[in-house]
Every structure is written in structure tokens, then in C-alpha cells.
Design a protein around this motif. Structure first.
Motif, PDB file in Angstrom:
ATOM      1  N   LEU A 266      50.597 -68.391  33.378  1.00  0.00           N
ATOM      2  CA  LEU A 266      49.965 -68.082  34.658  1.00  0.00           C
ATOM      3  C   LEU A 266      50.340 -69.125  35.707  1.00  0.00           C
ATOM      4  O   LEU A 266      50.541 -68.803  36.886  1.00  0.00           O
ATOM      5  CB  LEU A 266      48.444 -68.024  34.479  1.00  0.00           C
ATOM      6  CG  LEU A 266      47.626 -67.546  35.677  1.00  0.00           C
ATOM      7  CD1 LEU A 266      48.068 -66.152  36.117  1.00  0.00           C
ATOM      8  CD2 LEU A 266      46.130 -67.521  35.349  1.00  0.00           C
TER       9      LEU A 266
ATOM     10  N   ARG B 165      53.180 -70.594  35.952  1.00  0.00           N
ATOM     11  CA  ARG B 165      54.498 -70.224  36.459  1.00  0.00           C
ATOM     12  C   ARG B 165      54.417 -69.039  37.401  1.00  0.00           C
ATOM     13  O   ARG B 165      55.288 -68.833  38.245  1.00  0.00           O
ATOM     14  CB  ARG B 165      55.416 -69.817  35.302  1.00  0.00           C
ATOM     15  CG  ARG B 165      55.981 -70.959  34.508  1.00  0.00           C
ATOM     16  CD  ARG B 165      56.964 -70.455  33.462  1.00  0.00           C
ATOM     17  NE  ARG B 165      58.204 -69.955  34.072  1.00  0.00           N
ATOM     18  CZ  ARG B 165      59.193 -69.403  33.383  1.00  0.00           C
ATOM     19  NH1 ARG B 165      59.095 -69.276  32.087  1.00  0.00           N
ATOM     20  NH2 ARG B 165      60.279 -68.985  33.986  1.00  0.00           N
ATOM     21  N   SER B 166      53.397 -68.247  37.228  1.00  0.00           N
ATOM     22  CA  SER B 166      53.339 -66.977  37.943  1.00  0.00           C
ATOM     23  C   SER B 166      52.745 -67.089  39.334  1.00  0.00           C
ATOM     24  O   SER B 166      53.321 -66.608  40.306  1.00  0.00           O
ATOM     25  CB  SER B 166      52.523 -65.981  37.126  1.00  0.00           C
ATOM     26  OG  SER B 166      52.273 -64.839  37.885  1.00  0.00           O
ATOM     27  N   ASN B 167      51.575 -67.701  39.416  1.00  0.00           N
ATOM     28  CA  ASN B 167      50.846 -67.672  40.681  1.00  0.00           C
ATOM     29  C   ASN B 167      49.869 -68.851  40.723  1.00  0.00           C
ATOM     30  O   ASN B 167      48.897 -68.893  39.973  1.00  0.00           O
ATOM     31  CB  ASN B 167      50.078 -66.346  40.783  1.00  0.00           C
ATOM     32  CG  ASN B 167      49.441 -66.165  42.141  1.00  0.00           C
ATOM     33  OD1 ASN B 167      48.684 -67.014  42.608  1.00  0.00           O
ATOM     34  ND2 ASN B 167      49.751 -65.063  42.787  1.00  0.00           N
TER      35      ASN B 167
ATOM     36  N   THR C 293      45.974 -67.964  41.536  1.00  0.00           N
ATOM     37  CA  THR C 293      45.277 -67.344  40.415  1.00  0.00           C
ATOM     38  C   THR C 293      45.092 -68.360  39.292  1.00  0.00           C
ATOM     39  O   THR C 293      44.040 -68.416  38.658  1.00  0.00           O
ATOM     40  CB  THR C 293      46.066 -66.127  39.895  1.00  0.00           C
ATOM     41  OG1 THR C 293      46.435 -65.319  41.003  1.00  0.00           O
ATOM     42  CG2 THR C 293      45.241 -65.309  38.929  1.00  0.00           C
TER      43      THR C 293
ATOM     44  N   ARG D 203      40.537 -60.363  44.876  1.00  0.00           N
ATOM     45  CA  ARG D 203      40.415 -58.908  44.678  1.00  0.00           C
ATOM     46  C   ARG D 203      40.222 -58.172  46.006  1.00  0.00           C
ATOM     47  O   ARG D 203      40.423 -56.964  46.079  1.00  0.00           O
ATOM     48  CB  ARG D 203      39.264 -58.582  43.718  1.00  0.00           C
ATOM     49  CG  ARG D 203      39.501 -59.093  42.315  1.00  0.00           C
ATOM     50  CD  ARG D 203      38.879 -58.210  41.240  1.00  0.00           C
ATOM     51  NE  ARG D 203      39.163 -58.723  39.902  1.00  0.00           N
ATOM     52  CZ  ARG D 203      40.280 -58.459  39.229  1.00  0.00           C
ATOM     53  NH1 ARG D 203      41.197 -57.669  39.761  1.00  0.00           N
ATOM     54  NH2 ARG D 203      40.472 -58.979  38.029  1.00  0.00           N
TER      55      ARG D 203
ATOM     56  N   VAL E 156      46.374 -57.042  44.430  1.00  0.00           N
ATOM     57  CA  VAL E 156      45.274 -57.213  43.482  1.00  0.00           C
ATOM     58  C   VAL E 156      44.143 -56.241  43.805  1.00  0.00           C
ATOM     59  O   VAL E 156      43.490 -55.704  42.909  1.00  0.00           O
ATOM     60  CB  VAL E 156      44.784 -58.679  43.482  1.00  0.00           C
ATOM     61  CG1 VAL E 156      43.710 -58.885  42.437  1.00  0.00           C
ATOM     62  CG2 VAL E 156      45.950 -59.628  43.227  1.00  0.00           C
TER      63      VAL E 156
END
Lengths: 509, 241
Positions: free
Chosen positions: B62, B64-66, B69, B124, B130
Motif C-alpha cells: 500500500l 508503494r501504491s498511495n 491511503t 470515499r 474511490v
């Protein structure tokens, strides 16, 4: 499909596109005919009772695949994957966000297989399996190239490829198959390779290549077919036999074997490394197709099995052949032992052609003239299946290091594309997973966007004019798609095409 | 009131243990027929344990991803872990020194937990991608967790609960020697919400917690050429003609 297919504009910064609901809802591949379906053991069409067959298949797969069961349960909708898929980045269609693609199946799973979905369907987003839902599956599971980029970024490792494959298997079981993949699987069984090239035509082609290479180099480089007692069985994608630029890599493999003095052979029984059983998620097809290689190896009595430049084929060979057909090591059952005793235990089985060449270069067994490639400024496109679903060499990451070291050994000018677009973060070419078919060209062009952006950067900035890759699908896809982005189609080629240019035959080393 | 809560909490505990136990058993018995680790992957079991530990403790993928978040998610989960640790004191008597030491950190962990949840909830609404994938249950889950965190914090910062009586009640549950539930509405609401969370756990996306350990892309070693990996149902195919 629209008459004119255009490439989307390149993005200045790699930000996610605005959502464009429904943008790709019209993109779907041709449906397999009843004849194609039945030829590989699936029902011919969506006949009466297909819903039951689909749900039964889903139940069966949930019991057979831990990946499917865990992945349908575990997603928390965190959104980590939402901007990772090249098809989403190129199209903006929200159903091309990996989580949304998974939810097409997750909603049906919830409704039919979980308590929460049975009691409160709306609350948890559960849906009955209807024809509309199934059509949506067909549309969007045929917009996933099973490249696994999303799984790299998912905090639970949820792999959309596993869901897509299950989706395709369920559709096949219900009678809704995809023409391109299923017709090709029929061909591989009937004729021996995906392109439907029969044995005599293959022999002719190979004889022609021998003449060409003799003319070019003066050396008697052989392209043997069905030669019993050869040391190496080379299994390569059938595109290597005549497609451009693929054939230049085949010539490269042959020159490497020639220079190293290794006897080798192709097999007419297994004249195809590709295994489209992977794309449709069918274990039976995967296994039957892989078994051809085993049979050819046993029949020809080879000591080693080597795989040519093909991404998904290498995934199947590296990660699955040992499981599917006992090609590997460590099997203690009679089935696996029958082959593993024959193979030379000093070599890893199976081996990638890049591992073979890399080894020879390291041992100084090849004479290479780097300057021969000086007209090229080379970059390397990591193919998704090689990067994220396989390995080369002894240590993790060898699949990145080994091809790059080969390129640096045969070419002077090498440039990396931007971080975040290479290694395990690489972008799919846009044509993998059984989508390399003309009617999907709009999707393919758009899906190539992130790679084209990275290529544009190094082409403009560092003068890159050659993108090397080790995948037959990447080569075919880029050849077709590069012109849409203003590049020359000849810009893409194989790593062994570069080797072929640089290698000097008949020179003592 | 006491009887109702005793019943509710026993039921919730039973459902949580049996439900998650069943899921874990179900995941464990379902084979992974093919080697599918996301590579580069560790080649040994020890390496896999380390990879898994980094995922569980640091949320490596996670990260690495965002980053947003990851930051909110990690804040929430780390806060939750400390808060759960802090609550151990209601279950043991006497309270060991290390557990007493943890207590003040637990309070701030509660704040971190609520802040993380608020950030995740904001995403959200604010991030269109999202927002698109959020279902009513995604929102409700955050509401539930946030309500638990806020009622808990309220008992520390707003209206102090009689924690001696609470501890007596909970120890009574543990020892099957039931004691009266303190007549504090915050305590009642807090406990009721926790019971709801325990009840929905085995039926919801909270299964991501056990699920991660069974994820083949993360828990398989990258050694397919060295070992023959064979599921029982696949092994049977080798023996057929």
C-alpha cells in the motif's frame, strides 16, 4: 466500433484520468462459434439453464482455487489499485479500475454464495447473475490483459488476473467463449501451434532461414526440426517462425547455439511455446497444452528444455510446467520422474533463452561486436508476465537484470525508461491476455498509452530508437500500435535481435 | 440490562470465534493449485515470512501504491492495535507493569485511530475513483468503527466512565461470575457497537485480516523449478491415463 481509431493524447503528468462511465462498454471481442467451443470441450452457446451452469462452475472454482475464494472476500475497497491499470489510464472507464472489474464478479459471489449478500443485497452491492451482468463480464473481462500490475499494489495481493481467468472459465462453461483465444487453442491441438503452421510448412520456413543466414554471415547456422538426440529442445512462440520482428530473434537464438556449439532442435509436435489455456483460466487446457512439450522432450530424448522470447509462455513454463507436466526438478512421483531422470540435472529446467545467452556471455563463449548496434539507442520494455509472474537466474529480480545485462553486452547505447514504468511496475503492452485481436484495436491503442508516454520521454529526451522486449505478444502489439502514437513500427524488436546483430560467427574468441 | 449485555457479548464472541475459525479453516483446506507469487518474490519460506511481516506491520504494498491511503490506513490500524492492547487491562487482574506502561499511549492511539478513520472516510467522498467503488456497507463500516472510537474517547475526555465497575463487569464475563453493568449510557453504547463489529466480522470485508495470510500472491515462495507444487485434485490428473 468507431471507424477511426485514435490514440488518446499523452498526459503531461501521470495523473489518473477523469472517470468516463460507459466509455468502453461497446468494446468486446467476437464470440466463439459453437464449433470452436465444442472443439475444446465447452458448450456451443448460452443455451437454456446457462445461469445454473455458470453458478455451478463458480462454486466448483471456489472450492478448487484458494486465490479466488480469498480475493473475493478480502477486498476492502481501499482504492489502491484504482489508478494502476493501463486500460483504465487509457480509457477512463471506471469498470477498468481493477477493483471495479473484480466487483463485477464479487457482486454475483456475494449474492449467491454469502450470507450478507443473500440477506442484504443492496447494502453490500450484491447482484443476481442475469444476462446483463454476464454481458458486462464478457465486455470487461475481455478488457483485462491479466498483467498483474494491480496485484503488486494491493495490500492483500489481490490479483485481478485470477478473477478475470475465473470469469472466462465460468463464461466458457456456460457457453460464452471468446473467438480469438478459443479458436487458437483449437489450432494448437489440431496442428501443433497457435498460428496453424503445419509441420512441412515449418520445415520449409526453417530451411529458408538457413539460406538467409548463410547469405548474411557465410556461416552454416542450422535450424533443426525434430532432431532426435539433440541436447536442447527449443520451444518458442510460433510467431518467431515468420512474423516481423519476431523472426530476427529466432535467428538470434540459432546463432547463439551455433556459436556455443550446442546441438538443439525444434519440435513439430510442440512448435508453440504459447499456452492460451492460461488466458482462459482453464487448468485442463493449460495442462493438455503443456503436456505436448513433455511428450516432445521424451520423444526427442533431449537433455535440456529452453524457452524462447514469449512472456506468458515463460510464466507458464517457469511457474507452472513443473506442476502441469513435471518439467522441472524435485518431483518424486513416477510421472515427474519419468522426465526428470532424462533431463540434465546440472541445468535448471526449463531455462529461458536469455538465461542461456547470459550464461554464455559470462563464460566468454560468444564473440560480440557491440559497435554493430551503434545505430540503435536501446531501451527495454519489461513484459508483464516475465516481470511479475516469473524469474530468471538464481536470485529474485533476475528477470530484470539478465535481459538488461545481455543488452549492455551487445549494444553501447542503452537508456532506461522512467521509474514506475519498468521492472515490476512495468505497464502491459496493451495486447496481452488474449486481447491481441483486430476487433479490439481501439482498446489496444488506448491500453498502450502509459507505455507510449514513457517511450516518448526517452525518445525525445535521449534519442531512443529501439525498444527491446522478450515477448511475442508485446512485439506484435507494439508493431501495430506504435504508428498510432507517431512512432515507427520497426522501433520494437527482440533482445535476441540485438544479439543477432552483434554476434560474430566463426571468429575464434 | 446486565443480562441483555451478557447475552449479547457472549453471542458476539461465539459468532466471531466460530465465524472466523470457519473461514480460516475454509481458506486453509482450499488448495492453491498453481504457483502465482507476485514476483520478485522470496525463494524461501523464511523470506516469505519476512515479506508477510512487512505487509502486516508496514503495509508495504500500500505504501508503494498511495501515500495518503497508506498514511490514514496505517494510522488507523496501528492505533487500533495499541487501543486493543490498552483494553487488555479489563481482562486481567492484576495488571502487569508493561500493560500499565502502555496505558497513556493507548489514549493517543485512540485519537490516531479516529483521525485515520476520518481520513479514510474523507477519501470515499473526495476522490472520485474511490467514491465510485464505495458501497453503503463501506461507509457503514467506517461509521461503526468511528462511533466505537469516539464513544471510547468520550469516556476518557468528556464523561469519565466508572472503569472499576466496567472492569468488574468484564472480568465477570471472563470468569462466568456475572457482575452488574454500570448504568453509564456511553459504556452501553460502546459495548453494543463493539458487539456489532464482532458479529459482522466473519461476514464482511473485515475478512481481509485473515485473508492476507492466505493470499497466494504473497505467501508462496518463488521456487517452482526446484519443487513440484501439486494440489491434491491436480495430482489425481497425473494418475489418470
Amino acid at each position: 466500433m468507431a471507424a477511426e481509431i485514435k490514440a488518446p493524447p499523452l498526459r503531461q503528468h501521470a495523473e489518473a484520468p477523469a472517470l468516463a462511465p460507459g466509455a468502453m462498454e461497446a468494446s468486446k471481442p467476437y464470440v466463439a462459434t459453437a464449433k470452436m467451443q465444442e472443439a475444446i470441450g465447452f458448450p456451443g452457446e448460452l443455451a437454456e439453464g446457462w445461469e445454473r451452469r455458470a453458478l455451478d462452475k463458480m462454486g466448483e472454482l471456489l472450492g478448487k482455487y484458494r486465490s479466488l475464494k480469498v480475493y473475493l472476500d478480502a477486498c476492502v475497497h481501499c482504492g489502491a489499485c484504482t489508478d494502476k491499470c493501463h486500460y483504465f489510464l487509457g480509457t477512463g472507464d471506471p469498470l477498468n479500475m481493477p477493483v471495479a472489474r473484480q466487483d463485477l464478479m464479487r457482486s454475483v459471489y456475494r449474492r449467491h454464495f454469502t450470507l450478507a449478500g443473500k440477506l442484504f443485497p443492496r447494502l453490500v452491492g450484491a447482484r443476481d447473475l442475469t444476462k446483463d451482468v454476464f454481458d458486462q463480464w464478457y465486455t470487461y473481462y475481455n478488457q483485462c490483459s491479466e498483467c498483474r500490475r494491480c496485484s503488486v499494489y494491493c495490500p492483500y495481493g489481490i490479483d485481478t488476473a485470477e478473477i478475470t481467468m475465473a470469469g472466462k472459465e465460468i463464461m466458457d462453461a456456460a457457453g460464452l467463449g471468446q473467438k480469438y483465444t478459443n479458436e487458437i487453442i483449437g489450432k494448437v491441438h489440431r496442428i501443433g501451434n497457435n498460428l496453424g503452421l503445419p509441420g512441412p510448412a515449418l520445415a520449409d520456413t526453417l530451411a529458408g532461414l538457413e539460406e538467409d543466414v548463410k547469405e548474411e554471415t557465410g556461416a552454416d547456422v542450422r535450424f533443426p526440426l525434430d532432431r532426435k538426440g539433440a541436447e536442447v529442445l527449443l520451444v518458442t512462440p510460433s510467431a518467431d517462425f515468420f512474423a516481423e520482428p519476431h523472426v530476427d530473434s529466432l535467428i538470434g537464438y540459432a546463432k547463439v547455439f551455433h556459436a556455443a556449439g550446442v546441438s538443439w532442435t525444434l519440435s513439430s509436435h510442440a512448435s508453440e511455446a504459447g499456452n492460451f489455456g492460461l488466458f482462459i483460466g482453464s487448468y485442463d487446457q493449460l495442462r493438455t497444452i503443456a503436456t505436448r512439450i513433455r511428450e516432445a522432450a521424451l520423444e526427442l530424448g533431449v537433455k535440456r528444455i529452453v524457452v524462447g522470447e514469449c512472456g506468458h509462455a515463460w510464466r507458464v513454463a517457469y511457474s507452472m510446467w513443473n506442476t502441469l507436466a513435471g518439467i522441472g526438478a524435485g518431483g518424486d512421483d513416477p510421472y515427474a520422474q519419468a522426465l526428470q531422470r532424462q533431463l540434465d540435472g546440472r541445468y535448471t529446467q526449463p531455462m529461458h533463452i536469455c538465461e542461456v545467452t547470459h550464461d554464455l556471455i559470462r563464460r566468454g563463449a560468444l564473440t560480440l561486436d557491440r559497435e554493430a548496434n551503434d545505430h540503435r539507442v536501446v531501451t527495454f520494455h519489461d513484459s508483464c508476465n516475465v516481470a511479475r509472474a516469473s524469474r530468471m537466474g538464481d536470485v529474485p529480480g533476475g528477470q530484470f537484470r539478465i535481459p538488461r545485462e545481455i543488452i549492455r553486452a551487445v549494444a553501447n547505447r542503452y537508456v532506461e525508461m522512467a521509474p514506475g514504468t519498468t521492472h515490476d511496475a512495468t505497464f502491459c503492452c496493451g495486447g496481452g491476455g488474449g486481447l491481441l485481436t483486430d476487433e479490439l484495436i481501439d482498446l489496444r491503442v488506448k491500453g498502450a498509452l502509459p507505455r507510449m508516454e514513457a517511450l516518448r520521454q526517452v525518445a525525445d529526451g535521449q534519442g531512443v530508437n529501439f525498444m527491446a522486449t522478450i515477448c511475442a505478444i508485446c512485439k506484435a502489439q507494439f508493431t501495430k500500435v506504435l504508428p498510432y502514437y507517431g512512432f515507427k513500427m520497426g522501433m520494437v524488436g527482440g533482445v535476441h535481435q540485438l544479439v543477432s546483430t552483434a554476434i560474430r560467427l566463426g571468429v575464434p574468441h | 440490562m446486565t443480562a441483555l449485555f451478557v447475552l449479547l457479548l457472549y453471542t458476539a464472541t461465539a459468532v466471531l470465534v466460530a465465524g472466523v475459525g470457519y473461514r480460516v479453516w475454509d481458506y486453509a483446506r482450499t488448495p492453491a493449485p498453481l504457483k502465482i507469487p507476485t514476483t520478485p518474490a522470496p525463494t524461501t519460506r523464511g523470506g516469505v515470512a519476512l515479506r508477510m511481516a512487512r505487509e502486516v506491520v508496514l503495509f508495504e504494498s500500500l505504501f508503494r501504491s498511495n501515500l495518503w491511503t497508506w498514511a490514514f490506513g496505517w494510522l488507523f490500524h496501528a492505533g487500533l492495535a495499541l487501543v486493543l492492547l490498552r483494553h487488555l487491562r479489563y481482562f486481567v487482574e492484576p495488571v502487569p507493569a508493561w500493560l500499565a506502561f502502555v496505558q497513556p499511549f493507548g489514549i493517543w492511539a485512540g485519537v490516531a485511530m479516529a483521525a485515520g478513520l476520518a481520513g479514510l472516510w474523507a477519501r470515499r467522498f473526495l476522490v472520485p475513483r474511490v467514491r465510485y467503488i464505495s458501497t453503503p456497507s463501506d461507509h457503514l463500516m467506517i461509521v461503526l468503527l468511528l462511533a466505537i472510537a469516539l464513544t471510547g474517547l468520550a469516556m476518557t475526555f468528556v464523561a469519565h466512565a466508572d472503569i472499576v465497575a466496567v472492569k468488574a463487569f468484564i472480568l465477570g464475563l471472563v470468569l462466568f461470575d456475572w457482575q452488574p453493568l454500570p448504568g453509564d449510557p456511553l459504556v452501553a453504547v460502546h459495548l453494543a457497537l463493539v458487539a456489532v463489529l464482532m458479529l459482522v466480522f466473519p461476514f464482511s470485508k473485515l475478512l481481509h485480516a485473515p485473508g492476507l495470510f492466505f493470499s497466494p500472491t504473497r505467501n508462496q515462495a518463488d521456487d517452482p523449478r526446484e519443487r513440484r507444487h501439486l494440489a491434491p485434485w491436480a495430482a489425481r490428473l497425473d494418475r489418470e491415463p
